[in-house]
Structures are given as C-alpha cells and as structure tokens.
Design a protein around this motif. Structure first.
Motif, PDB file in Angstrom:
ATOM      1  N   LEU A   1       0.883  -1.163   0.000  1.00  0.00           N
ATOM      2  CA  LEU A   1       0.000   0.000   0.000  1.00  0.00           C
ATOM      3  C   LEU A   1       0.924   1.217   0.000  1.00  0.00           C
ATOM      4  CD1 LEU A   1      -3.059   0.545   0.190  1.00  0.00           C
ATOM      5  CD2 LEU A   1      -2.772   0.683   2.655  1.00  0.00           C
ATOM      6  N   GLY A   2       0.846   2.021  -1.041  1.00  0.00           N
ATOM      7  CA  GLY A   2       1.747   3.177  -1.145  1.00  0.00           C
ATOM      8  C   GLY A   2       3.204   2.776  -1.086  1.00  0.00           C
ATOM      9  N   GLY A   3       3.516   1.610  -1.634  1.00  0.00           N
ATOM     10  CA  GLY A   3       4.903   1.168  -1.684  1.00  0.00           C
ATOM     11  C   GLY A   3       5.394   0.490  -0.405  1.00  0.00           C
ATOM     12  N   THR A   4       4.516   0.359   0.588  1.00  0.00           N
ATOM     13  CA  THR A   4       4.899  -0.289   1.850  1.00  0.00           C
ATOM     14  C   THR A   4       4.208  -1.637   1.973  1.00  0.00           C
ATOM     15  OG1 THR A   4       5.107   1.866   2.916  1.00  0.00           O
ATOM     16  CG2 THR A   4       4.852  -0.031   4.381  1.00  0.00           C
ATOM     17  N   LEU A   5       4.966  -2.649   2.385  1.00  0.00           N
ATOM     18  CA  LEU A   5       4.372  -3.978   2.593  1.00  0.00           C
ATOM     19  C   LEU A   5       3.462  -3.936   3.823  1.00  0.00           C
ATOM     20  CD1 LEU A   5       7.002  -6.857   2.228  1.00  0.00           C
ATOM     21  CD2 LEU A   5       4.905  -6.512   0.897  1.00  0.00           C
ATOM     22  N   VAL A   6       2.191  -4.277   3.624  1.00  0.00           N
ATOM     23  CA  VAL A   6       1.250  -4.279   4.744  1.00  0.00           C
ATOM     24  C   VAL A   6       0.638  -5.670   4.967  1.00  0.00           C
ATOM     25  CG1 VAL A   6       0.708  -1.827   4.512  1.00  0.00           C
ATOM     26  CG2 VAL A   6      -0.699  -3.522   3.296  1.00  0.00           C
ATOM     27  N   GLY A   7       0.986  -6.612   4.086  1.00  0.00           N
ATOM     28  CA  GLY A   7       0.472  -7.965   4.250  1.00  0.00           C
ATOM     29  C   GLY A   7       1.286  -8.950   3.442  1.00  0.00           C
ATOM     30  N   TYR A   8       1.130 -10.219   3.788  1.00  0.00           N
ATOM     31  CA  TYR A   8       1.879 -11.253   3.071  1.00  0.00           C
ATOM     32  C   TYR A   8       1.191 -12.591   3.275  1.00  0.00           C
ATOM     33  CZ  TYR A   8       3.846 -12.020   7.733  1.00  0.00           C
ATOM     34  OH  TYR A   8       3.992 -12.240   9.085  1.00  0.00           O
ATOM     35  N   ALA A   9       1.486 -13.492   2.342  1.00  0.00           N
ATOM     36  CA  ALA A   9       0.870 -14.818   2.410  1.00  0.00           C
ATOM     37  C   ALA A   9       1.739 -15.781   1.622  1.00  0.00           C
ATOM     38  CB  ALA A   9      -0.544 -14.777   1.823  1.00  0.00           C
ATOM     39  N   GLY A  10       1.645 -17.064   1.997  1.00  0.00           N
ATOM     40  CA  GLY A  10       2.479 -18.053   1.316  1.00  0.00           C
ATOM     41  C   GLY A  10       1.764 -19.380   1.142  1.00  0.00           C
ATOM     42  N   LEU A  11       2.153 -20.060   0.063  1.00  0.00           N
ATOM     43  CA  LEU A  11       1.574 -21.350  -0.290  1.00  0.00           C
ATOM     44  C   LEU A  11       2.696 -22.351  -0.522  1.00  0.00           C
ATOM     45  CD1 LEU A  11      -1.435 -22.267  -1.231  1.00  0.00           C
ATOM     46  CD2 LEU A  11      -0.448 -22.213  -3.525  1.00  0.00           C
ATOM     47  N   TRP A  12       2.431 -23.610  -0.176  1.00  0.00           N
ATOM     48  CA  TRP A  12       3.359 -24.702  -0.499  1.00  0.00           C
ATOM     49  C   TRP A  12       2.603 -25.708  -1.342  1.00  0.00           C
ATOM     50  CZ3 TRP A  12       4.545 -29.202   3.312  1.00  0.00           C
ATOM     51  CH2 TRP A  12       5.419 -30.108   2.699  1.00  0.00           C
ATOM     52  N   PHE A  13       3.145 -26.019  -2.505  1.00  0.00           N
ATOM     53  CA  PHE A  13       2.540 -27.037  -3.365  1.00  0.00           C
ATOM     54  C   PHE A  13       3.493 -28.218  -3.460  1.00  0.00           C
ATOM     55  CE2 PHE A  13       1.783 -28.613  -7.837  1.00  0.00           C
ATOM     56  CZ  PHE A  13       0.606 -29.274  -7.534  1.00  0.00           C
ATOM     57  N   ASP A  14       3.003 -29.396  -3.081  1.00  0.00           N
ATOM     58  CA  ASP A  14       3.878 -30.577  -3.038  1.00  0.00           C
ATOM     59  C   ASP A  14       3.716 -31.463  -4.274  1.00  0.00           C
ATOM     60  OD1 ASP A  14       1.506 -31.950  -2.732  1.00  0.00           O
ATOM     61  OD2 ASP A  14       1.893 -32.609  -0.683  1.00  0.00           O
ATOM     62  N   GLY A  15       2.997 -30.963  -5.281  1.00  0.00           N
ATOM     63  CA  GLY A  15       2.781 -31.739  -6.499  1.00  0.00           C
ATOM     64  C   GLY A  15       1.388 -32.321  -6.561  1.00  0.00           C
ATOM     65  N   GLU A  16       0.686 -32.270  -5.413  1.00  0.00           N
ATOM     66  CA  GLU A  16      -0.671 -32.824  -5.355  1.00  0.00           C
ATOM     67  C   GLU A  16      -1.624 -31.853  -4.646  1.00  0.00           C
ATOM     68  OE1 GLU A  16      -2.495 -37.121  -4.094  1.00  0.00           O
ATOM     69  OE2 GLU A  16      -0.449 -36.942  -4.830  1.00  0.00           O
ATOM     70  N   ASP A  17      -1.290 -31.550  -3.385  1.00  0.00           N
ATOM     71  CA  ASP A  17      -2.119 -30.644  -2.595  1.00  0.00           C
ATOM     72  C   ASP A  17      -1.352 -29.354  -2.336  1.00  0.00           C
ATOM     73  OD1 ASP A  17      -3.882 -32.761  -2.445  1.00  0.00           O
ATOM     74  OD2 ASP A  17      -3.124 -33.427  -0.491  1.00  0.00           O
ATOM     75  N   ALA A  18      -2.105 -28.279  -2.096  1.00  0.00           N
ATOM     76  CA  ALA A  18      -1.476 -27.010  -1.721  1.00  0.00           C
ATOM     77  C   ALA A  18      -1.793 -26.738  -0.259  1.00  0.00           C
ATOM     78  CB  ALA A  18      -2.002 -25.886  -2.593  1.00  0.00           C
ATOM     79  N   GLN A  19      -0.846 -26.123   0.437  1.00  0.00           N
ATOM     80  CA  GLN A  19      -0.990 -25.828   1.864  1.00  0.00           C
ATOM     81  C   GLN A  19      -0.766 -24.337   2.079  1.00  0.00           C
ATOM     82  OE1 GLN A  19      -1.180 -28.093   4.697  1.00  0.00           O
ATOM     83  NE2 GLN A  19      -0.995 -26.402   6.159  1.00  0.00           N
TER      84      GLN A  19
END
Ligand SMILES: CC(C)(COP(=O)(O)OP(=O)(O)OC[C@H]1O[C@@H](n2cnc3c(N)ncnc32)[C@H](O)[C@@H]1OP(=O)(O)O)[C@@H](O)C(=O)NCCC(=O)NCCS
Length: 161
Positions: free
Chosen positions: A59-77
């Motif tokens: 937001l306005g060049g500042t990080l205000v949030g983040y998220a991450g995913l892991w995909f193992d080839g079958e399911d995503a976490q």
C-alpha cells in the motif's frame, strides 16, 4: 465487517516477495504472531523454499500484508496469511488468500489445506468466507499454550469454488 473507507483493496498492489523484504516481514511477523513468530532465518528460508509461493500486499509502496503457499505436487498448503494490524478488516487478507487459491489452481492442486487456531476468529471468518470447510481438530497444535487447531480444506475440483 465492511471496508472502513472503500479505499482498499483497489489501492493494494500484490507482488512476489523477495529476500530483500525479510527485514520488513520480520517486523510484521512479530507484530502479528508474537511468541509464535517465525525466526528471521526461517522467514528467509521459507520465502524461497522448494514448492513455495509467497506474495506481498503493498500500500503506497509499503508492505502491509503477506501470504504463502506450499505445493507438493498434489495438494497445496496455506503456510501463512497476515495483514498489518492497522490495515486489517479492509479486504487485504481476502485478496491475499484469493491469490494463493488462484496460484493453487494454476499449478493444478486438487485441494488447498490449512491449519488455524480454534480461537482465531478473524482468520476463521476469512477462511470460511472463502469456502474452506473444517476437516478436523488437532489437539495442542500451537505452542506456547497448547492451543488446538482446526484443519480446513478447500476442494478445487468442485465447480463452484
Ligand atoms: C486473519 C487476517 C489475515 C485477516 O486479514 P484482514 O486483512 O483483516 O482480512 P479481511 O479484511 O480480508 O477480512 C476477512 C474476514 O475476516 C473478518 N475479520 C477481519 N478482522 C476481524 C476481526 N478483528 N474480528 C472478526 N472478524 C474479522 C472480516 O470481517 C472478513 O470476514 P467477512 O468476509 O465475513 O466480513 C488478519 O486478522 C491477521 O493478520 N491476523 C493475524 C495473523 C493471523 O492470525 N493469520 C492467520 C494465521 S492461520
């Protein structure tokens, strides 16, 4: 909860996280997760880890949030989702979660899985609002405090999600 002023999430820019973001992530992580926060080293390793996909909300060049995913080839976490406290309740978490789910679809995951503290009402609303369903309860999953977790699942093979 409805957006406070209608300014978000249109003004929010999503982008890939980089190792250079770790100092800012470190501050956000401690603000949001307290004693359960990942260490600086874990954060640095995680955002470039195998099968990982991390996205930040600016937001306005500042990080205000983040998220991450892991995909193992079958399911995503879902590995994490967080919005800076002063920007919560305005749709940024949902924007980040939708980006993770979109990524899971793109890589061909069948389902998206996650764990969430049973007492984390904002996160539970975020996940149920996005179509996640409770799978089961993991006893004393979170330390410190022996707090239980709900495991949740979004089935990407259903037509309406
Ligand atoms: C969970 C979290 C990521 C939500 O982020 P956010 O940017 O506030 O999310 P949104 O504005 O998109 O809101 C998503 C839902 O959560 C609800 N919500 C947000 N803040 C809330 C609060 N303080 N109390 C209750 N519900 C809340 C919203 O009302 C919305 O539900 P709705 O669609 O039914 O209205 C944020 O609260 C957070 O960072 N918490 C600390 C870290 C954390 O617990 N992450 C999840 C780990 S599993």
């Amino acid at each position: 909860m409805t957006p406070a002023d209608g300014a978000y999430p249109q003004d929010v820019v999503l982008r890939a996280l980089r190792v250079e973001d770790v100092p800012v992530l470190d501050v956000l992580e401690r603000e949001l997760f307290g004693p359960a926060a990942w260490s600086t080293q874990s954060l640095a390793e995680e955002i470039v880890g195998p099968g990982r996909w991390y996205v930040g909300a600016e937001l306005g060049g500042t990080l205000v949030g983040y998220a991450g995913l892991w995909f193992d080839g079958e399911d995503a976490q879902v590995m994490t989702v967080g919005t800076s406290e002063q920007h919560q309740g305005r749709g940024i978490g949902r924007l980040l979660l939708d980006a993770l789910v979109g990524r899971a679809r793109t890589v061909g995951a069948r389902v998206v899985l996650l764990e969430v503290r049973v007492d984390n009402e904002p996160a539970l609303r975020l996940y149920t609002g996005a179509g996640f369903e409770r799978l089961g309860r993991r006893r004393a999953y979170y330390q410190p405090g022996n707090v239980d977790a709900w495991t949740m699942r979004l089935d990407l093979q259903q037509a309406d999600v």
